[in-house]
Structure formats: C-alpha cells, structure tokens
Design an enzyme around this catalytic site. Sequence first.
Site, PDB file in Angstrom:
ATOM      1  N   ARG A   1     -32.063  17.219 -19.605  1.00  0.00           N
ATOM      2  CA  ARG A   1     -30.612  17.006 -19.731  1.00  0.00           C
ATOM      3  C   ARG A   1     -29.841  17.719 -18.614  1.00  0.00           C
ATOM      4  NH1 ARG A   1     -27.591  18.435 -25.322  1.00  0.00           N
ATOM      5  NH2 ARG A   1     -28.002  20.604 -24.789  1.00  0.00           N
TER       6      ARG A   1
ATOM      7  N   LYS B   1     -25.794  13.597 -30.217  1.00  0.00           N
ATOM      8  CA  LYS B   1     -24.481  13.607 -30.876  1.00  0.00           C
ATOM      9  C   LYS B   1     -23.338  13.825 -29.889  1.00  0.00           C
ATOM     10  CE  LYS B   1     -24.954  18.359 -32.691  1.00  0.00           C
ATOM     11  NZ  LYS B   1     -26.081  18.762 -31.810  1.00  0.00           N
TER      12      LYS B   1
ATOM     13  N   ARG C   1     -22.153  24.201 -38.690  1.00  0.00           N
ATOM     14  CA  ARG C   1     -23.582  24.435 -38.478  1.00  0.00           C
ATOM     15  C   ARG C   1     -24.177  25.325 -39.563  1.00  0.00           C
ATOM     16  NH1 ARG C   1     -23.554  23.556 -32.472  1.00  0.00           N
ATOM     17  NH2 ARG C   1     -25.639  23.873 -31.645  1.00  0.00           N
TER      18      ARG C   1
ATOM     19  N   ARG D   1     -28.082  23.156 -18.445  1.00  0.00           N
ATOM     20  CA  ARG D   1     -27.569  24.300 -19.209  1.00  0.00           C
ATOM     21  C   ARG D   1     -28.608  25.409 -19.254  1.00  0.00           C
ATOM     22  NH1 ARG D   1     -25.205  22.028 -24.784  1.00  0.00           N
ATOM     23  NH2 ARG D   1     -26.303  23.871 -25.501  1.00  0.00           N
TER      24      ARG D   1
ATOM     25  N   ARG E   1     -33.507  27.478 -30.766  1.00  0.00           N
ATOM     26  CA  ARG E   1     -32.370  26.691 -31.273  1.00  0.00           C
ATOM     27  C   ARG E   1     -32.833  25.714 -32.358  1.00  0.00           C
ATOM     28  NH1 ARG E   1     -30.702  24.331 -25.890  1.00  0.00           N
ATOM     29  NH2 ARG E   1     -29.071  23.157 -26.938  1.00  0.00           N
TER      30      ARG E   1
END
Length: 221
Positions: free
Chosen positions: A133, A19, A94, A165, A176
């Site tokens: 990532r 996203k 969220r 990250r 998560r």
Amino acid sequence: MADSGDMVIIMLGPPGCGKGTQSKLISSKFGIPQISTGDMLREEREKGTDVGRRSSVFMDRGELVPDELILEMINRRIEKEDCNKGFILDGFPRTLEQAKALDDILKKMGRSIRQVFYFDVPDSELIERLGGRISCVVCGKIYHKKFNPPPSEDKCECGGYLLQRPDDNPEVISQRLEVYRKLTLPLLDYYRGKNKLFEIHGGGKTIEENSRIILKALSGE
Ligand code: AMP
C-alpha cells in the site's frame, strides 16, 4: 450527486480491508465527509500538536490510541457543518467503549447510524495488501503497487509523492491485526444485535465490485 438523507455510515474491518478506499468513493458519490481517525491523527502528528505527540507512540507500536483522545477528536469533528447531511466513519469506533460513546453522542444530536459495513478479508490477503500500500502525501489517494498501481512509480495522478506508511511494516502489521481481533472484532456482535451490520466478503474482489455492493445496500435494494 446522489440524494443521501441522513447518512451516518460506519466502515468496520481490519487494517487493509479496503474501508478507506470505499469510504472515499462513498464520500464523493454522496457529498458527505470521510472521517478517518487514522488520517486525523497523522495530521495532528504532522502539525506537532499535543494530540499528535500523545498518540504517536501508540501508533508506531500498532496499538490503539486511548479512547478519550479519540472521542474528543470525533466529538469536535462531527459537530461541524459539513456533517449535517451525514458522514462516513472510517476506522472509528474500534472498541466497545468507543461504540457506546458514539451512540450517546448521536443520541444527543438526535441522529442515528444508518449502516455499518463490515469487510471480511482473509489475513493472508490483508498482509499482501498492506505490504504494497502507498498513498499520496497531497490528496491522500490510496494505491497498491501491484493491484492498483499509480500512473507513475512514485507519483499520484494529482502529482503528489506516494509514500508507504511507517506502520505498514510486517512487525507492526501483525500487531495491528492482533489488536483488531482482540478489541475491534467484538463490535460485530454489538452492531449485529442492533440490526445495523452489513457484511461484505471483500476477499478476492475488486474495488469496483465491493463498491457496487455498498451502493446497492445504501439504495435500499
Ligand atoms: P488507521 O489509519 O485507521 O489504520 O489507524 C492508524 C493508527 O491510528 C492505529 O493503528 C491506531 O494507533 C490509531 N487509531 C486510528 N483510529 C483509532 C481509533 N478509533 N481508536 C484508537 N486508535 C486509533
């Protein structure tokens, strides 16, 4: 630049669903800002602000930052002039509470949600995507070591350094995903009920393929 009208767009989906990447593409195509609550919180943290300090403990554990902190930040952001034509909410709302609060905020502003894009991607793929990532510390561009490699191993096309990250590690990733399933997934029914949900089966598709689907939906075809 494409003509946008009032484009209040929500990008919904688990961490790693793509996203953020798609938000950036829509943002440059339509000239409307991408508002990523995760990026905003990381900036606050970098600057050492009160909000940054209060949210970092939740972020490090892969938990959600309290609604009131997020809502205050969002309220301030979408009032800005660059949001007049529209904006893309990436990673917000969220929770159901956040979604309802957003409805109230938009109502007061005389605006409404144009579309909620939901990216459905299997867990195995999310884990692989998050694990590889990396993003640019300067421009924020997101790469993947295997699927979308940068021009050089540790540098972005803009010359900035690429970093992983800290919350993209296996333990925090699984937390998560758990939090996502418990608190964010109920939003699907919420937006389905409002006839705003556009589902994208994003698994196994390229960035370009998903982007084409979104642009087609936004053009009303
Ligand atoms: P993201 O960059 O969207 O993956 O967000 C990173 C972290 O920031 C999340 O794991 C949460 O701790 C926090 N966060 C970002 N957006 C929100 C939100 N809308 N509500 C609560 N916490 C958030």
